[in-house]
Design a protein around this motif. Structure first.
Motif, PDB file in Angstrom:
ATOM      1  N   PRO A  58       0.904  -1.114   0.487  1.00 22.67           N
ATOM      2  CA  PRO A  58      -0.194  -0.483  -0.278  1.00 22.67           C
ATOM      3  C   PRO A  58       0.869   1.282  -0.132  1.00 22.67           C
ATOM      4  O   PRO A  58       1.104   1.896   1.214  1.00 22.67           O
ATOM      5  N   TYR A 103      -6.477  -0.363  -4.475  1.00 22.31           N
ATOM      6  CA  TYR A 103      -5.055  -0.348  -5.064  1.00 22.31           C
ATOM      7  C   TYR A 103      -5.580  -1.274  -6.181  1.00 22.31           C
ATOM      8  O   TYR A 103      -6.930  -2.732  -5.497  1.00 22.31           O
ATOM      9  N   TYR A 104      -5.279  -1.220  -6.730  1.00 27.58           N
ATOM     10  CA  TYR A 104      -6.066  -1.653  -8.774  1.00 27.58           C
ATOM     11  C   TYR A 104      -5.488  -2.815  -8.438  1.00 27.58           C
ATOM     12  O   TYR A 104      -5.966  -4.715  -9.079  1.00 27.58           O
ATOM     13  N   ILE A 129      -9.803   3.783  -5.214  1.00 29.06           N
ATOM     14  CA  ILE A 129      -8.627   3.257  -5.501  1.00 29.06           C
ATOM     15  C   ILE A 129      -7.706   4.439  -6.369  1.00 29.06           C
ATOM     16  O   ILE A 129      -7.364   4.561  -7.175  1.00 29.06           O
ATOM     17  N   VAL A 130      -6.369   3.577  -5.328  1.00 28.84           N
ATOM     18  CA  VAL A 130      -5.483   4.763  -5.224  1.00 28.84           C
ATOM     19  C   VAL A 130      -4.513   5.558  -5.931  1.00 28.84           C
ATOM     20  O   VAL A 130      -4.139   6.294  -6.511  1.00 28.84           O
ATOM     21  N   ASP A 131      -4.062   4.495  -6.665  1.00 33.52           N
ATOM     22  CA  ASP A 131      -3.218   3.894  -7.854  1.00 33.52           C
ATOM     23  C   ASP A 131      -4.262   4.538  -9.259  1.00 33.52           C
ATOM     24  O   ASP A 131      -3.777   3.580  -9.904  1.00 33.52           O
TER      25      ASP A 131
ATOM     26  N   ALA B  28      -0.685   7.471  -7.059  1.00 34.82           N
ATOM     27  CA  ALA B  28      -1.857   8.015  -6.308  1.00 34.82           C
ATOM     28  C   ALA B  28      -1.666   9.679  -7.179  1.00 34.82           C
ATOM     29  O   ALA B  28      -0.870   9.883  -7.637  1.00 34.82           O
ATOM     30  N   ASN B 182       8.533   0.617  -2.039  1.00 31.64           N
ATOM     31  CA  ASN B 182       7.706   1.044  -1.295  1.00 31.64           C
ATOM     32  C   ASN B 182       7.317   2.281  -0.751  1.00 31.64           C
ATOM     33  O   ASN B 182       6.845   3.764  -0.568  1.00 31.64           O
TER      34      ASN B 182
END
Lengths: 278, 407
Positions: A58, A103-104, A129-131, B28, B182
């Motif tokens: 994440p 996330y996707y 969906i964040v990305d 994002a 990340n």
């Protein structure tokens, strides 16, 4: 907008108050306890519930929500089980909108069309969906809108006036304003800056604007709710959950109440906002 | 023979950063405006002869390019087949090909007025290259490195610190390269206003895979010229190791439209493809991570798997999106080498040629040991020796001591 999301914001408008939006990680600390928590949230005052879909990587989340996702995965949570959680919740609650956030990749692997069918039939109202920025709308956003689900976009302090129309174009349900540049659970939001940011977004859209990231206390919730159509709290609830676990990270008799009690206090903060404003 | 191939394998990506279905910009919203800025700034720089001129000057006088194309006579004799050449990118300043890319990105960061540079690193080679150029240009440098890699690549950690960089050990996940990436992305989301993210491989959101490839393509361009000088023709085959795949892409890209050139990428098969490994193409499938769609190692729920390789630089569960596309287009053949095969190649090369390679290119050499004997003696094979093995000496020494004890 789904009828549930529509009805909820219409109801809030008639009551003259902002929405209290809660985030919990699906399956944290285990699927059964997680269902009990989600079921307790409307009673505690949650108007809309976001359920995190656990993911190994994440990228926009801070340590608390990362750890929550890993606890859920360790307890055997999968996307299929997250949908099952929503289905079970819907058996007892037909009114509270449910938004899945994550996330996707897990959705892509599940299969976009199958996921949308299953989410819709489980009683999901929206997706965050964040990305998936607007540049990738063909992937999931457009199919989700066609399937009758809300696609709720994040707007951030870096989303300037030039870019806002693109971000808002296919957004539905509400706009989620991320009050800081950063990851979940990081800095506290500054309510006056939030106020002007919300006003800026509202010049571009008639959708409700909810604000999240950095809200941890009833006081902050109250301050933010005074400027927005909703306040989102996630990390603080996840931290309360974690504090209730035993040494091995398992749920205890206190776990459900730990989350529900904090949610109730935060809900009072949000409700206090409009009274103060009136 | 020439049916159904595209006009060019070198025209990608499209304007949205796609190589076929691979690539893209899965990030994002906070980062999206920065990525669009970067794309524009890179396009401007690429078209500016002054930028190219300055980069070429640093390549010559600071990095030490061109790197030699060396005929590996003893390895050739030992294997008894193809004539083997090494592209000696391990002789670059900082000890690997990573500096080719970092030089370009740091020059671009300066052009964009960014003062704080962040990077992720696996083996530490990209981290060292970034720390080096940040020192050279007086920029703040923060390097994210998995805690496991910090442990197994101590020499590079010390180098980065001596160069003035701050090395942050990453404790999440498997504590290797994926987790470092990340954490770097989390830093970038937080410090968008002053920070430039210097990605170390041909992965991440567009324009990174294209930009890093362009900066690394100097490897293949020099190889073309040098092979013409040495043999009067193109090579017959190219071999390079692949983690994210930047050294491989740099060597391959200038040759993609030469159908006579066979191209082999070598992934890390770790303990073997049925066990823990890092071979995304051999053992993965398309998914979305770190800003791009590409082949990834994952479970049936789309959760990313932990990779394993003896080589920290190849220990990543993904691969650059252009490689995924070249795999599906069947232009490049992707093979894999195990930890043990790489170790054998590491030792063989050290003793036969007096070159201690990094464990990463040792994977490429391991496949050369299988490919070369089956080729005729006039077959010209180029291996990218993308890094030197100094950083691996303590780790390999430890493994050899354990082996000696067991036998």
């Amino acid at each position: 907008m789904t009828s549930r999301m529509d009805a909820r914001f219409a109801q809030l408008k008639s009551e003259g108050r902002s929405a209290f939006v809660t985030f919990v990680m699906g399956g944290d600390p285990d699927p059964e306890t997680s269902l009990a928590i989600v079921k307790a949230l409307p009673q505690a005052g949650a108007d809309i519930i976001e359920i995190g879909m656990p993911f190994t990587d994440p990228m926009a989340d801070g340590p608390s929500i990362q750890a929550a996702g890993l606890r859920a995965l360790k307890a055997g949570m999968t996307l299929r089980k997250t949908l099952q959680l929503v289905r079970s919740f819907r058996e007892g609650d037909a009114a509270t909108p449910i938004v899945l956030m994550g996330y996707y990749n897990p959705i892509y692997i599940y299969g976009v069309d199958k996921f949308l069918d299953d989410a819709k039939s489980a009683g999901v109202d929206g997706l965050i969906i964040v990305d998936l920025p607007p540049e990738e709308d063909d992937e999931l956003c457009i199919p989700a809108l066609k399937a009758g689900l809300n696609f709720i976009r994040l707007a951030t302090p870096t989303t300037d006036d030039k870019r806002l129309p693109a971000v808002l174009a296919n957004t539905s349900g509400f706009v989620y304003y991320v009050s800081i540049t950063g990851i979940t659970g990081a800095a506290a939001a500054d309510s006056s800056a939030v106020g002007s940011a919300v006003a800026r977004i509202k010049r571009h859209t008639a959708l409700p604007v909810c604000v999240g990231f950095g809200i941890r206390t009833p006081e902050t919730a109250r301050a933010i709710a005074a400027h927005a159509d909703g306040a989102v709290v996630g990390t603080a609830l996840v931290d309360a959950l974690k504090a209730s676990l035993d040494a091995e990270g398992r749920a205890t008799a206190k776990t459900v109440n730990a989350v529900a009690d904090l949610a109730a206090a935060l809900a009072q903060g949000v409700r206090g906002a409009q009274q103060a404003a009136e | 023979m020439t049916t159904a191939i595209p006009n060019s394998y070198r025209s990608g990506p499209d304007e949205r950063g796609h190589f076929g279905i691979f690539g893209g910009r899965f990030v994002a919203e906070t980062l999206m405006p920065l990525i669009l800025d970067l794309e524009k700034a890179y396009a401007d720089a690429k078209a500016d002869p002054a930028f190219q001129g300055e980069m070429n000057s640093y390549r010559t006088h600071y990095v030490g390019r061109p790197s030699p194309l060396y005929y590996a006579e003893r390895l050739t004799e030992h294997l008894g087949g193809a004539k083997i050449y090494f592209k000696r990118d391990e002789l670059n300043h900082t000890g690997s090909h990573k500096v080719n890319n970092v030089l370009g990105q740091i020059m671009l960061a300066r052009r964009m007025g960014k003062k704080r540079i962040i990077a992720e690193t696996g083996a530490g080679q990209h981290g060292v290259a970034t720390a080096t150029l940040c020192a050279r240009f007086g920029l703040d440098c923060v390097v994210y490195m998995g805690a496991v890699d910090v442990e197994r690549q101590q020499p590079n950690v010390l180098r980065m610190e001596m160069l003035g960089a701050k090395v942050i050990p990453v404790q999440s996940g498997a504590r290797t390269l994926k987790d470092a990436m990340n954490e770097a992305l989390r830093d970038w989301v937080t410090n968008v206003h002053n920070t430039f993210y210097c990605i170390g491989t041909v992965a991440g959101p567009h324009p990174y895979p294209m930009m890093v490839r362009d900066f690394q393509s100097v490897i293949g361009q020099e190889t073309r010229t040098q092979m013409q000088e040495a043999e009067g023709r193109l090579p017959d085959s190219l071999v390079a190791c692949i983690g994210g795949g930047s050294n491989a892409m740099g060597l391959f890209h200038p040759f993609l439209d030469d159908p006579s050139v066979e191209i082999f990428g070598v992934e890390a098969a770790g303990h073997g493809l049925t066990q823990l490994h890092a071979a995304s193409i051999a053992g993965g499938r398309p998914g979305v991570l770190h800003g791009n769609r590409t082949y990834l190692l994952m479970d049936d729920d789309g959760q990313i798997a932990e990779a394993h390789s003896i080589s920290a630089g190849l220990d990543y569960p993904g691969i650059g999106p252009e490689h995924s596309w070249l795999h599906e287009a069947k232009r490049v053949t992707y093979l894999s080498a195990t930890d043990d095969e790489a170790l054998d190649a590491f030792l063989l090369l050290s003793r036969l040629e007096g070159i201690i390679p990094a464990l990463e290119p040792a994977h490429a050499v391991a496949k050369v040991m299988q490919l070369a004997p089956n080729k005729p003696k006039d077959h010209l094979m180029v291996v990218n020796l993308c890094g030197r093995g100094d950083k691996d000496v303590p780790q390999v020494g430890e493994i050899l001591r354990k082996r000696a004890k067991q036998s």
